[in-house]
Design a protein around this motif. Sequence first.
Motif, short mmCIF file in Angstrom:
data_model
loop_
_atom_site.label_atom_id
_atom_site.label_comp_id
_atom_site.label_asym_id
_atom_site.label_seq_id
_atom_site.Cartn_x
_atom_site.Cartn_y
_atom_site.Cartn_z
N GLU A 76 0.82 -1.21 0.00
CA GLU A 76 0.00 0.00 0.00
C GLU A 76 0.86 1.26 0.00
O GLU A 76 0.61 2.20 -0.75
CB GLU A 76 -0.90 -0.05 1.24
CG GLU A 76 -1.72 1.19 1.47
CD GLU A 76 -2.34 1.22 2.87
OE1 GLU A 76 -2.49 0.14 3.46
OE2 GLU A 76 -2.63 2.32 3.36
N PHE A 77 1.94 1.26 0.82
CA PHE A 77 2.73 2.49 0.94
C PHE A 77 3.54 2.76 -0.31
O PHE A 77 3.73 3.92 -0.69
CB PHE A 77 3.59 2.44 2.20
CG PHE A 77 2.74 2.42 3.43
CD1 PHE A 77 1.97 3.54 3.77
CD2 PHE A 77 2.64 1.29 4.22
CE1 PHE A 77 1.15 3.53 4.88
CE2 PHE A 77 1.82 1.28 5.33
CZ PHE A 77 1.07 2.38 5.67
N ILE A 109 1.15 4.36 -2.64
CA ILE A 109 0.90 5.76 -2.27
C ILE A 109 2.09 6.63 -2.68
O ILE A 109 1.93 7.74 -3.20
CB ILE A 109 0.60 5.90 -0.77
CG1 ILE A 109 -0.71 5.18 -0.43
CG2 ILE A 109 0.52 7.37 -0.36
CD1 ILE A 109 -1.01 5.08 1.06
N ILE A 169 1.89 7.40 -6.27
CA ILE A 169 0.87 8.43 -6.54
C ILE A 169 1.42 9.80 -6.13
O ILE A 169 1.34 10.77 -6.90
CB ILE A 169 -0.43 8.09 -5.78
CG1 ILE A 169 -1.03 6.78 -6.32
CG2 ILE A 169 -1.43 9.24 -5.87
CD1 ILE A 169 -2.19 6.23 -5.52
N GLY A 213 -0.24 18.52 1.54
CA GLY A 213 -0.89 17.57 0.64
C GLY A 213 -0.73 16.14 1.09
O GLY A 213 -0.77 15.85 2.30
N ILE A 214 -0.51 15.23 0.13
CA ILE A 214 -0.39 13.80 0.44
C ILE A 214 0.76 13.56 1.42
O ILE A 214 1.84 14.11 1.25
CB ILE A 214 -0.13 13.01 -0.85
CG1 ILE A 214 -1.34 13.13 -1.80
CG2 ILE A 214 0.16 11.54 -0.56
CD1 ILE A 214 -1.10 12.52 -3.17
N LEU A 252 -8.88 4.49 -3.53
CA LEU A 252 -8.74 3.37 -4.45
C LEU A 252 -8.91 2.06 -3.71
O LEU A 252 -8.22 1.82 -2.71
CB LEU A 252 -7.33 3.37 -5.05
CG LEU A 252 -7.00 4.28 -6.22
CD1 LEU A 252 -5.52 4.12 -6.56
CD2 LEU A 252 -7.87 3.93 -7.42
N GLY A 258 -4.85 13.92 -1.40
CA GLY A 258 -4.92 12.83 -0.44
C GLY A 258 -5.83 11.73 -0.93
O GLY A 258 -6.27 11.74 -2.09
N GLY A 259 -6.08 10.77 -0.05
CA GLY A 259 -6.95 9.67 -0.43
C GLY A 259 -6.79 8.50 0.50
O GLY A 259 -6.36 8.65 1.65
N ASP A 260 -7.11 7.33 -0.03
CA ASP A 260 -7.02 6.12 0.77
C ASP A 260 -6.77 4.97 -0.21
O ASP A 260 -7.21 5.03 -1.37
CB ASP A 260 -8.34 5.93 1.53
CG ASP A 260 -8.18 4.98 2.71
OD1 ASP A 260 -7.04 4.81 3.20
OD2 ASP A 260 -9.19 4.40 3.12
N THR A 261 -6.05 3.96 0.23
CA THR A 261 -5.73 2.82 -0.64
C THR A 261 -6.02 1.54 0.13
O THR A 261 -5.45 1.33 1.20
CB THR A 261 -4.25 2.88 -1.07
OG1 THR A 261 -3.99 4.16 -1.66
CG2 THR A 261 -3.93 1.80 -2.08
#
Length: 321
Positions: free
Chosen positions: A4-5, A8, A11, A24-25, A88, A120-123
Amino acid sequence: MPGEFALIDRIRARARSRVDVLLGIGDDAAILRVPAGHDLVVTSDTLVSGVHFPAQTAPTDIGWKALAVNLSDLAAMAATPAWCTLALTLPDADADADWVDAFLDGFLELAERHDVALVGGDTTRGPLSITVTAHGFVPEGQALRRDGAHAGDEVWVTGSIGDAAGALAQWRARGPSSAKLRHRLDRPTPRIAVGLALRGIATAGIDLSDGLAADLGHVLAASSVGARIDLGRLPTSRTLADHFEQAQRWPLQLSGGDDYELCFTAPASAAFAIEQALAACDVTGTVVGQLVAEPGLRFTTPEGEDYVPAAAGFQHFQGVH
Ligand code: ADP
Ligand code: MG
C-alpha cells in the motif's frame, strides 16, 4: 507486488500541488485554504468495476472518467475546481503498479488541464472501486443550483447528447461500433468553462449523468415547475445520427446517460448573453424546450405527439464481454 505504501509513494511522486495546498499527500489529512469571499463546493462519486464501467475498460480511461464525472458536478454548480482526493480499492493482483500508473495517466492528465491538485486519499484491498471527491470554489452565493428555475425559462443543453449511450448500445449488441461514440463514453468532457460562464446568467443547472429525462426531472422537482421538451430540437451529433435512426436515438438521448453535458435554464431575455458565453467557451448550446408552471415533464415529437421515454435502465456490465 508493491504494498500500500509503495503505491501511495507512486501516486505522491506524480501528483502536482497548488499554492492553496498547505499540506498535501503524506500526513493524516490535507490542509487546504479556501480563498476569502468564496464558498467551498464539494462532490463525491464512486465508480465500481462491472457496474459503472465494463471490467475491461482501459485503466487510463477509468482514471480520466473517475475525475471527469466529479468535475462535471462542479461544472454544474458553476464552481472552479481546485482539489481532489482519491480512494482506491484494488484487487490483490500483481499488476497493481502498472494499473495505477496507467490509471494516473488519465486521471492526472485531466487534473492538470483544470489545475486540480490531488491532495490525499485512501488505498485498500478489495474488488476494484474508485471514489473521487472533488472540491471547488464559487464567489459567495453564486453557485448554480437546481432550485432556481422559473416557469417561462428556456431549457438549454450543451454539446450533443446520446453518444455515450449509443456506444454502450453498440457494445452490448456486439455488432459494429463507432470509435467516436466510444470516446464519448470513456472520455467525457466536463463543461467547466461553461459552468463558470453561466454564473449570474442561468437560473438553475445540472449535469447530465443519468439522461435528460431523469436529470431535468431533478431540476423540475427542486424548482417546483414542469417542462415541455421538443424532441426535434435535441442536439444530436452527426455520428449518432449516422449510426442510429431517430426512433432509436430518443431512448439513448433521454434515458441513456453518461453524457456529462450541462442542462440549464434561463429566461429568454438571457439567450444572447448565453450564446456569447458559450461561443467564448467554444461549446454549442441548444434550447430544447421551456419550463411551465404545471408540474410534469412532457416530450413532444416533431409531429406534435406526446412521447413517453422508458425509465432509465440500471447499467450493469458484469459478465458481458
Ligand atoms: P492514514 O492511515 O493516516 O489514513 P494512509 O496510509 O491511508 O494514512 O495515507 C497516507 C497518506 O497518503 C495520506 O496523506 C493520504 O491522504 C494519502 N493517500 C493514501 N492513499 C492515497 C491515494 N490513493 N491517492 C492519494 N493519496 C493517498
Ligand atoms: Mg487512510
